[in-house]
Design a protein around this motif. Sequence first.
Motif, short mmCIF file in Angstrom:
data_model
loop_
_atom_site.label_atom_id
_atom_site.label_comp_id
_atom_site.label_asym_id
_atom_site.label_seq_id
_atom_site.Cartn_x
_atom_site.Cartn_y
_atom_site.Cartn_z
N ARG A 1 -2.00 15.17 5.61
CA ARG A 1 -0.49 15.26 6.08
C ARG A 1 0.37 14.73 5.76
NH1 ARG A 1 -2.66 12.29 11.01
NH2 ARG A 1 -1.26 10.92 11.21
N LEU A 2 1.57 14.44 5.57
CA LEU A 2 2.54 14.20 4.89
C LEU A 2 2.84 12.96 5.94
CD1 LEU A 2 5.03 17.15 3.99
CD2 LEU A 2 2.98 15.82 2.30
N ASP A 3 3.93 11.96 4.72
CA ASP A 3 4.32 11.05 5.47
C ASP A 3 5.79 11.39 6.70
OD1 ASP A 3 2.63 9.60 4.45
OD2 ASP A 3 4.05 8.68 2.64
N THR B 1 8.35 12.45 3.76
CA THR B 1 7.90 13.22 2.96
C THR B 1 8.43 14.53 3.71
OG1 THR B 1 6.23 12.11 2.39
CG2 THR B 1 6.20 14.54 1.70
N TYR C 1 3.72 17.96 -6.34
CA TYR C 1 5.01 17.61 -5.38
C TYR C 1 6.05 17.55 -6.34
CZ TYR C 1 1.56 15.62 -2.21
OH TYR C 1 0.30 15.95 -0.83
N HIS D 1 -0.37 7.11 1.29
CA HIS D 1 0.83 7.07 0.40
C HIS D 1 -0.02 7.72 -1.13
CE1 HIS D 1 2.52 6.28 3.97
NE2 HIS D 1 2.06 4.72 4.37
N GLN D 2 0.10 8.46 -1.41
CA GLN D 2 -0.47 8.06 -2.51
C GLN D 2 0.30 8.21 -4.16
OE1 GLN D 2 -4.44 10.54 -3.63
NE2 GLN D 2 -3.60 10.37 -6.34
N ILE D 3 1.36 9.05 -4.21
CA ILE D 3 2.38 8.94 -4.67
C ILE D 3 2.89 7.84 -4.25
CG2 ILE D 3 4.31 10.34 -5.21
CD1 ILE D 3 2.45 12.88 -5.12
N LYS D 4 3.06 7.67 -3.46
CA LYS D 4 4.35 5.59 -3.81
C LYS D 4 3.66 5.37 -4.04
CE LYS D 4 6.45 7.54 0.38
NZ LYS D 4 6.58 7.46 2.36
N LEU E 1 10.65 12.26 -1.54
CA LEU E 1 8.82 13.17 -1.97
C LEU E 1 9.55 14.78 -1.25
CD1 LEU E 1 6.42 12.68 -3.00
CD2 LEU E 1 5.95 11.01 -1.41
#
Length: 230
Positions: A101-103, A106, A133, A183-186, A199
């Motif tokens: 999934r994407l936020d 994002t 990303y 929310h990995q990258i955040k 993102l």
Amino acid sequence: MRIDKFIANLWYGSRRQVWEYIKNEYIKVNGETIYEKDYEIHFWDVVSIWDTVIEYKEYIYVLLNKPVWYISSKKSEWWHPSYLELLENCPYAQIIDIVGRLDFDTSGFLLLTNDGSLTHKIISPKKDIFKKYSVVWENNISQKDIEKLESGVKIDDTISKPAKVEIIDKNKIYLSISEGRFHQIKKMFESIGNTVIELKRVSIGWLTLWELNVWEWKYLSDEEIKKLFE
Ligand code: URA
């Protein structure tokens, strides 16, 4: 498979509704109107409803370029529309699920399928399929921060797996990760004392977004599907 089951599965309604469509002569197989709800269809048959052709396929693979603001959930929330609204003209939209999934804030690449083996291959961290990303952030970032992102930072009490960084300019990088935590990258940026402000997922494995405009979707070609499984 029975025609009423096939069409109901694709969410054109319940089998009872499909029966109504049949009685109204909306459904054709190979150009001929059919009148039986238990009519057996095969993969070589061409089924159409309201003159729109629905191909009989066991597995469906769709790629969508999601804009921000849409949520990765089949149900819309009060001010966020569901990604399904972007797939309105895809007859398979209800039977395929998002692979990673994407936020809502994002944008980028959403892969959707009903093929569990592909889903597993793409999202399992053990398979090391990198998702890339483009990331824009708020505060200055040092070389040391970049190295931390690459080697692993603490998120949710565990260390993220090694990531790859490509520097684009002074506040933009490509970050490729093989996991897909919430929310990995955040959270990775939070752990180096920074904040993500933009993102976008630009690729999954070797598949990149370049040929799709925002809001657009397409079916993956046989060649693309084959390469994803390699
Ligand atoms: N990492 C995030 O923080 N958000 C996403 O939507 C994808 C990866």
